[in-house]
Design a protein around this motif. Structure first.
Motif, PDB file in Angstrom:
ATOM      1  N   VAL A   1      -4.721   6.633   0.013  1.00 29.65           N
ATOM      2  CA  VAL A   1      -4.068   5.555  -0.747  1.00 29.65           C
ATOM      3  C   VAL A   1      -3.886   5.952  -2.210  1.00 29.65           C
ATOM      4  O   VAL A   1      -4.850   6.256  -2.914  1.00 29.65           O
TER       5      VAL A   1
ATOM      6  N   GLU B   1      -9.058   5.746   3.115  1.00 28.48           N
ATOM      7  CA  GLU B   1      -8.925   5.322   1.713  1.00 28.48           C
ATOM      8  C   GLU B   1      -8.491   6.489   0.832  1.00 28.48           C
ATOM      9  O   GLU B   1      -7.842   6.284  -0.199  1.00 28.48           O
ATOM     10  N   ARG B   2      -8.801   7.696   1.241  1.00 30.36           N
ATOM     11  CA  ARG B   2      -8.418   8.866   0.444  1.00 30.36           C
ATOM     12  C   ARG B   2      -6.907   9.113   0.481  1.00 30.36           C
ATOM     13  O   ARG B   2      -6.386   9.898  -0.314  1.00 30.36           O
TER      14      ARG B   2
ATOM     15  N   ILE C   1      -8.584   1.172   5.988  1.00 33.13           N
ATOM     16  CA  ILE C   1      -8.621   1.490   4.563  1.00 33.13           C
ATOM     17  C   ILE C   1     -10.047   1.594   4.034  1.00 33.13           C
ATOM     18  O   ILE C   1     -10.307   2.299   3.064  1.00 33.13           O
ATOM     19  N   GLN C   2     -10.990   0.910   4.682  1.00 28.76           N
ATOM     20  CA  GLN C   2     -12.373   0.940   4.214  1.00 28.76           C
ATOM     21  C   GLN C   2     -13.112   2.186   4.684  1.00 28.76           C
ATOM     22  O   GLN C   2     -14.288   2.368   4.378  1.00 28.76           O
TER      23      GLN C   2
ATOM     24  N   VAL D   1       0.852  -1.196   0.000  1.00 29.41           N
ATOM     25  CA  VAL D   1       0.000   0.000   0.000  1.00 29.41           C
ATOM     26  C   VAL D   1       0.884   1.241   0.000  1.00 29.41           C
ATOM     27  O   VAL D   1       1.850   1.319   0.773  1.00 29.41           O
TER      28      VAL D   1
ATOM     29  N   TYR E   1      -7.388  -6.080  -1.195  1.00 29.20           N
ATOM     30  CA  TYR E   1      -8.051  -4.996  -0.470  1.00 29.20           C
ATOM     31  C   TYR E   1      -8.717  -5.535   0.794  1.00 29.20           C
ATOM     32  O   TYR E   1      -8.586  -4.956   1.872  1.00 29.20           O
TER      33      TYR E   1
END
Length: 203
Positions: free
Chosen positions: A166, A163-164, A158-159, A130, A173
């Motif tokens: 990444v 997430e913004r 990440i969910q 990542v 995922y």
């Protein structure tokens, strides 16, 4: 008939296993999450998954299977654990800012023997690369105040809002969330578990 138990208190893992279509019970096991001296990130995450799975043996029936899982984040040779406080969180985000890191999620599937010991065991580990964009101090502090980082390996989910951050993801995922769906299903199928949707009559 054999039954499946998920040895995890993580709501995310329960949601992901449910999404795969499997029936299971879930329990939380108390495991000391402290790396041994000189223990690598991969050895550590695999050991924790195994220990979580084996810690649930006494509460299951012979012939049942227990799925244990653990996720950690590694940056170079450093293991980034769950944040202890805002200072620890900020340090981790500064380390991750503008760089790539690796998320390791390990699985351990253990069969309960007649003597309530390990009859059989299989393990898998999925590693995902990542990359984060460069983060500002304002972004880091705003993310802390969302409440998401608490209790998350590496200080992010990440969910969610993170997430913004990444810019690139190479791997699983769902593994970064906490349970790699493909590998989990293949592991369960290998010992005879089928998802509920395969048990219904065809239309």
């Amino acid at each position: 008939m054999m039954a499946l138990c998920l040895a995890s208190g993580s709501p995310r893992r329960r949601e992901l296993l449910t999404a795969l279509g499997y029936s299971f019970t879930a329990i939380t096991t108390a495991i000391a999450e402290v790396p041994a001296a000189g223990e690598s990130a991969l050895d550590y995450v695999n050991r924790l998954a195994r220990e979580k799975s084996e810690a649930a043996i006494a509460q299951q029936k012979p012939g049942d299977w227990i799925l244990g899982s653990d996720t950690l984040i590694a940056l170079d040779d450093k293991i980034l654990e769950k944040p202890n406080d805002v200072e620890h969180f900020c340090w981790m985000m500064q380390q991750l800012s503008g760089r790539k890191h690796w998320v390791h999620t390990a699985l351990a599937l253990t069969e309960v023997s007649a003597a309530h010991d390990v009859a059989a065991q299989q393990q898998r580990c999925v590693t995902t690369e990542v990359s984060f964009k460069r983060l500002t101090d304002a972004e880091i502090m705003h993310y802390w105040h969302t409440g998401e980082p608490q209790g998350k390996a590496g200080g992010y989910a990440i969910q969610g809002f993170a997430e913004r951050f990444v810019t690139r993801l190479n791997g699983s995922y769902s593994g970064v969330i906490g349970l790699p769906l493909y590998e989990t299903e293949q592991l369960l199928r290998s010992v005879g578990f089928l998802p509920n949707w395969e048990r219904v009559d065809e239309c």
